[in-house]
Design an enzyme around this catalytic site. Structure first.
Site, mmCIF file in Angstrom:
data_model
loop_
_atom_site.group_PDB
_atom_site.id
_atom_site.type_symbol
_atom_site.label_atom_id
_atom_site.label_comp_id
_atom_site.label_asym_id
_atom_site.label_seq_id
_atom_site.Cartn_x
_atom_site.Cartn_y
_atom_site.Cartn_z
ATOM 1 N N HIS A 193 -4.492 54.861 110.504
ATOM 2 C CA HIS A 193 -3.645 56.064 110.492
ATOM 3 C C HIS A 193 -2.385 55.837 109.661
ATOM 4 C CE1 HIS A 193 -5.495 57.373 114.615
ATOM 5 N NE2 HIS A 193 -6.388 57.297 113.642
ATOM 6 N N HIS A 233 -9.850 64.787 111.166
ATOM 7 C CA HIS A 233 -9.413 63.431 111.497
ATOM 8 C C HIS A 233 -10.306 62.390 110.835
ATOM 9 C CE1 HIS A 233 -7.279 60.311 113.620
ATOM 10 N NE2 HIS A 233 -8.456 59.731 113.767
ATOM 11 N N ASP A 246 -9.011 59.242 108.605
ATOM 12 C CA ASP A 246 -9.460 57.857 108.732
ATOM 13 C C ASP A 246 -10.009 57.320 107.411
ATOM 14 O OD1 ASP A 246 -8.802 57.433 111.381
ATOM 15 O OD2 ASP A 246 -10.806 57.857 112.154
ATOM 16 N N HIS A 263 -15.668 53.612 110.087
ATOM 17 C CA HIS A 263 -14.882 52.512 109.527
ATOM 18 C C HIS A 263 -15.801 51.432 108.960
ATOM 19 C CE1 HIS A 263 -11.232 54.216 111.058
ATOM 20 N NE2 HIS A 263 -11.625 54.131 112.301
#
Length: 301
Positions: A75, A233, A237, A260
């Site tokens: 973030h 969001h 990321d 991720h």
């Protein structure tokens, strides 16, 4: 176009998402060509923001060196990368970046409080030359494609009535990031939060710093900030994970159910072949530089 840092030190205090312990963080200016680096003041260890230092991507992006780690960096890095900052030292006295409200909006405010300072040396960017892709057997995909613009496309599909199928297209500018991406919060499901807490994680997680869902609905009394806050969001990321490229991206990022872990594999694959990319000098590459000039202009005028 010149490299950028912040104009002065700024401090913030918060809690880490997983351990739930207080952490003090300071952002400090750095000179040209120093890059983005973390410094653990309690351990005396410096960790550069580079793909080589990624040690975990299961729950968040984690970097580490000599047994010292810094967790949940995405973030903060998302805001740093979105504001075009090339050189910065981030000083922490614990192993997690403060979660704040689960978005990057607080970090945008912190950067704006510090101000942006141009440095002497020219800014560099990484331009995608060949399409590269990471896929999984269950249909997940992350892709980098050549483009003269900076674009992020993301699609998610959850079997949950409050989420369902969502898509979002983001044409990069600081203003668009600040208004339409930075405020989107991380999210989790109640049964997952309960399990994570049982194994010592998510100790700092709450409805003050995440969207929490049960089997049918959003539990946060204030509801959502956007109808499609979940996919926004995911773009937040992804931008943070692309900061591990070390240079500002010129190209298109496209994902279906990205993560991720897949983002990390993508950055590694990009650098495996020099034919995949080109490092360009934005003092010399006028057409690419103009993209950044427009992206930076409105919020700074």
């Amino acid at each position: 176009m010149k490299q950028r840092t912040i104009a002065k030190n700024v401090d913030i205090v918060g809690i880490g998402l997983h351990k739930g312990v207080p952490v003090k963080m300071r952002l400090e200016p750095l000179d040209s060509d120093m890059g983005i680096i973390f410094y653990r003041s309690d351990a005396g260890v410096t960790i550069p923001v580079k793909k080589e230092f990624v040690v975990d991507t299961k729950m968040a992006t984690v970097i580490g060196k000599d047994g010292v780690v810094i967790s949940t960096i995405e973030h903060l890095l998302s805001a740093i990368y979105a504001y075009g900052i090339d050189n910065l030292r981030i000083v922490l006295d614990n192993d997690e970046v403060p979660v704040l409200d689960g978005s990057s909006a607080g970090y945008c405010m912190l950067i704006e409080e510090a101000g942006i300072k141009e440095l002497e040396k020219s800014k560099k960017a990484i331009k995608i030359k060949k399409e590269i892709e990471i896929t999984t057997e269950d249909g997940k995909r992350v892709t980098l494609k050549p483009s003269d613009r900076i674009v992020y496309d993301f699609e998610i599909n959850f079997e949950h009535p409050a989420i369902g199928k969502q898509k979002f297209h983001f044409d990069y500018s600081i203003e668009e990031y600040k208004n339409n991406i930075s405020r989107a919060r991380t999210f989790g499901f109640l049964h997952e939060v309960q399990y994570l807490r049982s194994i010592g994680l998510a100790q700092g997680g709450s409805m003050e710093n995440a969207i929490v869902l049960d089997k049918t609905k959003v539990l946060n009394p204030e509801g959502l900030r956007f109808d499609d806050e979940f996919v926004r969001h995911k773009i937040l990321d992804a931008i943070g994970d692309m900061a591990l490229l070390e240079y500002t991206l010129v190209g298109e990022y496209d994902a279906v159910a990205g993560s991720h872990h897949l983002n990390h594999l993508l950055t590694k694959k990009l650098y495996e072949d020099e034919a995949n990319y080109e490092i360009i000098d934005l003092e010399e590459a006028s057409s690419e530089a103009s993209v950044f000039e427009m992206a930076y202009s409105k919020v700074e005028s």
